[in-house]
Motif scaffolding. Structure first.
Motif, short mmCIF file in Angstrom:
data_model
loop_
_atom_site.label_atom_id
_atom_site.label_comp_id
_atom_site.label_asym_id
_atom_site.label_seq_id
_atom_site.Cartn_x
_atom_site.Cartn_y
_atom_site.Cartn_z
N GLN A 50 2.88 11.24 -1.17
CA GLN A 50 4.05 11.00 -0.33
C GLN A 50 3.63 10.54 1.07
N ASP A 51 2.42 10.87 1.47
CA ASP A 51 1.90 10.53 2.79
C ASP A 51 0.94 9.34 2.66
N THR A 52 1.38 8.18 3.09
CA THR A 52 0.56 6.97 2.97
C THR A 52 -0.74 7.10 3.76
N THR A 53 -0.68 7.73 4.92
CA THR A 53 -1.88 7.89 5.74
C THR A 53 -2.93 8.72 5.00
N HIS A 54 -2.49 9.78 4.32
CA HIS A 54 -3.42 10.61 3.56
C HIS A 54 -4.02 9.81 2.41
N PHE A 55 -3.21 9.00 1.75
CA PHE A 55 -3.70 8.15 0.67
C PHE A 55 -4.78 7.20 1.18
N ILE A 56 -4.51 6.54 2.31
CA ILE A 56 -5.49 5.60 2.87
C ILE A 56 -6.78 6.33 3.23
N ARG A 57 -6.66 7.54 3.77
CA ARG A 57 -7.85 8.32 4.14
C ARG A 57 -8.69 8.66 2.91
N GLN A 58 -8.02 9.09 1.84
CA GLN A 58 -8.75 9.43 0.61
C GLN A 58 -9.38 8.18 -0.02
N PHE A 59 -8.66 7.09 0.03
CA PHE A 59 -9.18 5.84 -0.54
C PHE A 59 -10.41 5.38 0.24
N ARG A 60 -10.35 5.42 1.55
CA ARG A 60 -11.48 5.00 2.38
C ARG A 60 -12.69 5.91 2.14
N LYS A 61 -12.43 7.20 1.96
CA LYS A 61 -13.51 8.16 1.70
C LYS A 61 -14.24 7.81 0.42
N ARG A 62 -13.50 7.39 -0.62
CA ARG A 62 -14.10 7.07 -1.91
C ARG A 62 -14.76 5.70 -1.91
N THR B 175 -10.28 0.40 3.42
CA THR B 175 -8.86 0.68 3.19
C THR B 175 -8.40 0.06 1.87
N PRO B 176 -7.27 0.52 1.33
CA PRO B 176 -6.75 -0.09 0.10
C PRO B 176 -6.51 -1.59 0.23
N GLY B 177 -5.98 -2.02 1.37
CA GLY B 177 -5.72 -3.44 1.57
C GLY B 177 -7.00 -4.26 1.56
N ALA B 178 -8.02 -3.77 2.25
CA ALA B 178 -9.30 -4.48 2.29
C ALA B 178 -9.95 -4.51 0.90
N TRP B 179 -9.84 -3.40 0.17
CA TRP B 179 -10.41 -3.34 -1.18
C TRP B 179 -9.71 -4.34 -2.10
N ARG B 180 -8.41 -4.43 -1.99
CA ARG B 180 -7.65 -5.38 -2.83
C ARG B 180 -8.12 -6.81 -2.56
N VAL C 105 0.84 -1.20 0.00
CA VAL C 105 0.00 0.00 0.00
C VAL C 105 0.87 1.25 0.00
N ALA C 106 1.95 1.24 0.77
CA ALA C 106 2.84 2.40 0.81
C ALA C 106 3.50 2.63 -0.55
N GLN C 107 3.91 1.55 -1.21
CA GLN C 107 4.51 1.68 -2.54
C GLN C 107 3.50 2.21 -3.55
N VAL C 108 2.26 1.72 -3.49
CA VAL C 108 1.22 2.20 -4.40
C VAL C 108 0.97 3.68 -4.17
N ALA C 109 0.90 4.09 -2.92
CA ALA C 109 0.66 5.50 -2.61
C ALA C 109 1.73 6.38 -3.26
N GLU C 110 2.99 5.98 -3.15
CA GLU C 110 4.08 6.76 -3.74
C GLU C 110 4.01 6.75 -5.26
N LEU C 111 3.66 5.60 -5.85
CA LEU C 111 3.60 5.49 -7.31
C LEU C 111 2.53 6.39 -7.93
N VAL C 112 1.45 6.66 -7.19
CA VAL C 112 0.37 7.46 -7.74
C VAL C 112 0.38 8.90 -7.24
N GLY C 113 1.47 9.32 -6.61
CA GLY C 113 1.62 10.74 -6.32
C GLY C 113 1.41 11.17 -4.89
#
Length: 270
Positions: free
Chosen positions: A239-251, A255-260, A229-237
């Motif tokens: 830098q903050d994995t926690t912010h990525f997870i928050r945005q993903f959960r909002k949409r 979490t990204p892991g649960a969605w996968r 999940v941390a690598q995916v967050a960085e690959l898509v722009g």
């Protein structure tokens, strides 16, 4: 854990289709309505007749409303896994729909039987294994995309040119740090003007479009790679994995892991 197959084909026969909730696909989806009628929401409510193709680009929200007497070929695929990109000519129908073109189009009666044969052969080959089968699947996919491109009217209405250019720039550059100021400079307008035009035309802000495109890219990487999940967050722009997870959960409501995990074990549905 192994990535999901990059291409899946199914044929569905449904007498009565009940309304479903709004959803997003991580895949690019093509549906060919052989028989029956389908109502769906894809930006606006649409009624799709037999002999039509429906295009749903990855990440675009849509909702099935109703249908009856349906015989549907359903094709979902990951372009990146097959060496394709939305900017390529054969992927133009998806790109045009993403930028505002009508998502459903009629196939000429003389071409419908051939298109159905392409789907049937692709389904047969996709169940096989080996480099030869993979190459043939990609060739058949190209033929299907060519038929869809020919069916799409060259003058399909899209959003105004400025907004289309903005969304196009965002899509091509969303996986790196990207600001409203940069997007506005790319289309030679002020940030305030771009903000107004994009919000008026799409109902979403430039920032929301950047986030939406990043989340689409994240879904593709989560589904078709074993990157963390941390690598995916960085690959898509992000830098903050926690912010990525928050945005993903909002949409997506998880979490990204649960969605996968959910997507990799989900049944295919039209």
């Amino acid at each position: 854990m192994h990535p999901v197959a990059p291409l899946q084909v199914e044929r569905f026969r449904i007498e009565q289709l009940a309304a479903d909730r709004e959803t997003h696909h991580a895949e690019y989806v093509l549906s060919f309505i052989v028989e029956g009628q389908l109502r769906m929401r894809h930006g606006e409510a649409l009624q799709v007749e037999a002999g039509s193709v429906v295009i749903v680009p990855a990440g675009v929200p849509h909702q099935l409303l109703s249908g009856h007497g349906l015989d549907i070929w359903w094709l979902g695929f990951c372009p990146g896994c097959l060496g394709l990109h939305e900017n390529q000519q054969q992927m133009a129908p998806f790109r045009q729909v993403r930028l505002g073109a009508a998502p459903a189009m009629g196939v000429a009666p003389a071409r419908q039987a051939l298109l159905a044969q392409y789907f049937a052969e692709l389904q047969r080959l996709s169940a096989s294994s080996g480099a030869g089968a993979d190459a043939l699947c990609k060739s058949l996919l190209s033929l299907i995309l060519a038929e869809v491109g020919n069916a799409m009217a060259p003058t399909s209405p899209t959003r105004d040119t400025l907004v289309g250019n903005v969304l196009d720039y965002i899509q091509r550059h969303c996986c790196r740090p990207l600001s409203l100021a940069e997007v506005a400079a790319a289309v030679h307008k002020s940030p305030a003007y771009v903000t107004h035009r994009v919000k008026l035309a799409t109902g979403a802000s430039v920032g929301e479009w950047i986030t939406s495109n990043r989340l689409h890219q994240a879904c593709t990487r989560l589904l078709h790679s074993n990157a963390s999940v941390a690598q995916v967050a960085e690959l898509v722009g992000w830098q903050d994995t926690t912010h990525f997870i928050r945005q993903f959960r909002k949409r997506f409501g998880m979490t990204p892991g649960a969605w996968r995990r959910q997507q990799r074990h989900a049944d295919i549905k039209p």
